[in-house]
Design a protein around this motif. Structure first.
Motif: not given
Length: 239
Positions: A188-213
């Motif tokens: 997943i790190w290698s597939l990030g073509v814009n690391k800063e944008a990836m950090r922002q969006d990964a953190r957005t999802v991490a802030s969501w409340d979920f139990e299942k994927i």
């Protein structure tokens, strides 16, 4: 006999799981997901063939109002679904819109303003990963605490998706694409073509409340989904 496995994962969310081999031999599995909204309309992440069993179930759930493509590469069956449900809104990343010129799209992630509302946002949140190679979108069904995504996270082997197939989902290297593996976060790190944008969006999802994927590839993660996300995205979530 159909190889599609249709299952109600939680109330008002159904999955349509079937075999799919990447490059003809890697058993990733495929999955579409349908959500019945509170007003009775149906939202569908369309990623698998609209076989008769799938269409019958969709029609049972209610009128299909939204068809979404979860990234730039899961577009193979959009035309089939849109032609069967011409009144449904069709929304996809702009790369898909540019590729499928024969279809009328009602929205494009990556082209439309991030504040654009397509009509389902009161129940389903969306986060467009502009910095990811495949331009994926993560979705959260808020009420059920279920995250739905395509290539942002895998959970192989695809046991459920191959449960009606004579083929096996088990290959020696397949378990490297699961949240607990050493390889997955590095891929997943290698597939990030814009690391800063990836950090922002990964953190957005991490802030969501979920139990299942519910992933497109591999088994549904029935519990501890937040931990799985944090494991796969640990390099982006580090301070």
């Amino acid at each position: 006999m159909s190889e599609t496995v249709i299952r109600e994962v939680v109330k008002n969310i159904w999955t349509f799981s079937c075999p799919f081999a990447r490059s003809g031999f890697i058993p990733f599995g495929g999955r579409s997901t349908a959500i019945r909204l509170k007003n009775g309309d149906v939202w569908m992440l369309a990623s698998t063939p609209l076989d008769p069993q799938t269409k019958t179930k969709i029609d049972e759930l209610g009128p299909l109002k939204y068809i979404v493509s979860p990234d730039a590469v899961h577009y193979l069956f959009l035309s089939e679904v849109k032609n069967a449900y011409p009144e449904a809104k069709l929304i996809a990343p702009v790369e898909v819109v540019d590729r499928l010129k024969d279809l009328k799209f009602d929205g494009a992630w990556g082209r439309d303003s991030p504040t654009t509302s397509y009509g389902f946002e009161d129940e389903i949140k969306a986060c467009f990963f502009s910095g990811f190679k495949n331009k994926d979108v993560a979705f959260l069904h808020v009420e059920s605490k279920v995250l739905i995504e395509a290539d942002l996270l895998f959970n192989l082997p695809a046991t459920e998706q191959y449960s009606k197939s004579s083929s096996t989902p088990n290959l020696p290297f397949i378990r490297g694409l699961s949240p607990t593996s050493w390889f997955h976060p590095r891929m997943i790190w290698s597939l990030g073509v814009n690391k800063e944008a990836m950090r922002q969006d990964a953190r957005t999802v991490a802030s969501w409340d979920f139990e299942k994927i519910i992933p497109c590839h591999g088994d549904v993660i029935e519990a501890d989904g937040k931990k799985a996300w944090e494991s796969v995205y640990k390099f982006y979530l580090e301070d």
